[in-house]
Scaffold this active site. Structure first.
Site, PDB file in Angstrom:
ATOM      1  N   SER A 102       0.816  -1.215   0.000  1.00 21.40           N
ATOM      2  CA  SER A 102       0.000   0.000   0.000  1.00 21.40           C
ATOM      3  C   SER A 102       0.848   1.263   0.000  1.00 21.40           C
ATOM      4  O   SER A 102       1.991   1.274   0.480  1.00 21.40           O
ATOM      5  CB  SER A 102      -0.899   0.036   1.235  1.00 21.40           C
ATOM      6  OG  SER A 102      -1.685  -1.124   1.302  1.00 21.40           O
TER       7      SER A 102
HETATM    8  N1  SAH Z   1       0.100  -5.374   4.000  1.00 19.14           N
HETATM    9  C1  SAH Z   1       0.863  -5.670   2.804  1.00 19.14           C
HETATM   10  C2  SAH Z   1       0.127  -5.373   1.531  1.00 19.14           C
HETATM   11  C3  SAH Z   1      -1.000  -6.261   1.328  1.00 19.14           C
HETATM   12  S1  SAH Z   1      -1.454  -6.637  -0.316  1.00 19.14           S
HETATM   13  C4  SAH Z   1       2.195  -4.967   2.801  1.00 19.14           C
HETATM   14  O1  SAH Z   1       2.452  -4.154   3.684  1.00 19.14           O
HETATM   15  O2  SAH Z   1       2.983  -5.250   1.895  1.00 19.14           O
HETATM   16  C5  SAH Z   1      -2.688  -7.818   0.113  1.00 19.14           C
HETATM   17  C6  SAH Z   1      -2.159  -9.157   0.480  1.00 19.14           C
HETATM   18  O3  SAH Z   1      -3.250  -9.926   0.937  1.00 19.14           O
HETATM   19  C7  SAH Z   1      -1.573  -9.925  -0.692  1.00 19.14           C
HETATM   20  O4  SAH Z   1      -0.269 -10.329  -0.382  1.00 19.14           O
HETATM   21  C8  SAH Z   1      -2.501 -11.121  -0.852  1.00 19.14           C
HETATM   22  O5  SAH Z   1      -1.842 -12.290  -1.269  1.00 19.14           O
HETATM   23  C9  SAH Z   1      -3.051 -11.260   0.551  1.00 19.14           C
HETATM   24  N2  SAH Z   1      -4.335 -11.963   0.672  1.00 19.14           N
HETATM   25  C10 SAH Z   1      -5.389 -11.988  -0.173  1.00 19.14           C
HETATM   26  N3  SAH Z   1      -6.375 -12.751   0.325  1.00 19.14           N
HETATM   27  C11 SAH Z   1      -5.943 -13.216   1.525  1.00 19.14           C
HETATM   28  C12 SAH Z   1      -6.505 -14.070   2.525  1.00 19.14           C
HETATM   29  N4  SAH Z   1      -7.724 -14.622   2.407  1.00 19.14           N
HETATM   30  N5  SAH Z   1      -5.770 -14.321   3.616  1.00 19.14           N
HETATM   31  C13 SAH Z   1      -4.524 -13.813   3.776  1.00 19.14           C
HETATM   32  N6  SAH Z   1      -3.938 -13.023   2.861  1.00 19.14           N
HETATM   33  C14 SAH Z   1      -4.638 -12.711   1.752  1.00 19.14           C
END
Ligand code: SAH
Length: 254
Positions: A102
């Site tokens: 993000s």
């Molecule tokens: N917080 C992260 C950015 C998140 S991007 C950072 O600081 O880099 C969103 C992430 O959520 C992705 O890596 C994706 O693979 C994950 N994601 C999507 N669905 C999910 C689920 N059901 N459980 C856990 N992670 C999930």
């Protein structure tokens, strides 16, 4: 309700590279890999201070602990593919597996909204690069974070280890279900968008706790969900855009 058109524009200004620093190479966030020499630690600290001043305090984030955390965490080490200038730029960045880290402002906004205290246990859904977990680790006592893509979880674990965040615990699995073994959580920060507030996460929120969660399919509203002694109180903050939360059978590799 703090929503406004300018915030909407900021939150949605996904992949535009602002290139605000002198010496910006012009390499966008989509660049395949950064193989140049890293600037000195003090030059990187300057980039972080500027990031906080221009992108975060300028937009109204005031929580001093959050601002300190944003100045501390070496964001560039969580996105080694990006040049340091891109890593501290005012935009989200691609990581691997089609996911994104993000925009710094959104990370700070969510951390402030979660009202984290030093003794708190925080849960993050969507570890991604591990950067958000590191920011939470500066604010809370213990951070539990769940990532559904095993390669990303492994990479984030290594990045968190290298940067010394030993109060972060990474679970490979489906965050929709939360992490009941470590509940209740004082703060829950969800960084992948579910179509509705996940009931298991509401369940795992402590009384007095706050969950920050983007809800919706393409464009989402950031919801702030509080569990009070008298029940759940929900408020809508700003429009945001996160990758969708995907669902998968649970894997319990830690
Ligand atoms: N917080 C992260 C950015 C998140 S991007 C950072 O600081 O880099 C969103 C992430 O959520 C992705 O890596 C994706 O693979 C994950 N994601 C999507 N669905 C999910 C689920 N059901 N459980 C856990 N992670 C999930």
């Amino acid at each position: 309700m703090r929503g406004s058109l300018s915030v909407l524009t900021l939150a949605l200004s996904s992949l535009t590279v602002a290139c605000p620093q002198t010496g910006c190479t012009g390499n966008g966030p989509g660049r395949a890999g950064f193989d140049g020499q890293l600037p000195s630690d003090s030059a990187l600290a300057v980039l972080r201070h500027e990031m906080v001043r221009r992108q975060i305090t300028a937009r109204g984030v005031r929580d001093t602990a959050v601002l300190r955390a944003m100045r501390e965490v070496p964001r560039h080490l969580f996105v080694p593919e990006a040049s340091p200038t891109a890593a501290y730029g005012d935009h989200p960045l691609p990581i691997s597996h089609g996911q994104t880290i993000s925009q710094p402002y959104i990370v700070a906004f969510m951390a402030e909204a979660a009202e984290i205290d030093p003794m708190d246990r925080a849960l993050e859904i969507g570890t991604g690069s591990g950067y958000g977990a590191a920011v939470l680790a500066e604010l809370a006592a213990e951070v539990y974070t769940i990532e559904i893509v095993p390669e990303l979880a492994d990479r984030a674990r290594r990045a968190l280890e290298r940067t010394g965040y030993d109060n972060v615990h990474v679970l490979t699995g489906d965050g929709w279900l939360g992490w009941p073994e470590h509940a209740p959580f004082d703060a829950i920060v969800v960084t992948a968008a579910p179509p509705e507030v996940p009931p298991a996460l509401v369940e795992q929120l402590a009384v007095g706790g706050i969950m920050v969660v983007p809800v919706g399919r393409v464009l989402q509203d950031l919801r702030i969900v509080r569990k009070t002694a008298r029940g759940i109180v929900e408020e809508t903050a700003i429009p945001v855009r996160f990758v969708p939360m995907v669902r998968q059978p649970r894997d319990t590799t830690r």
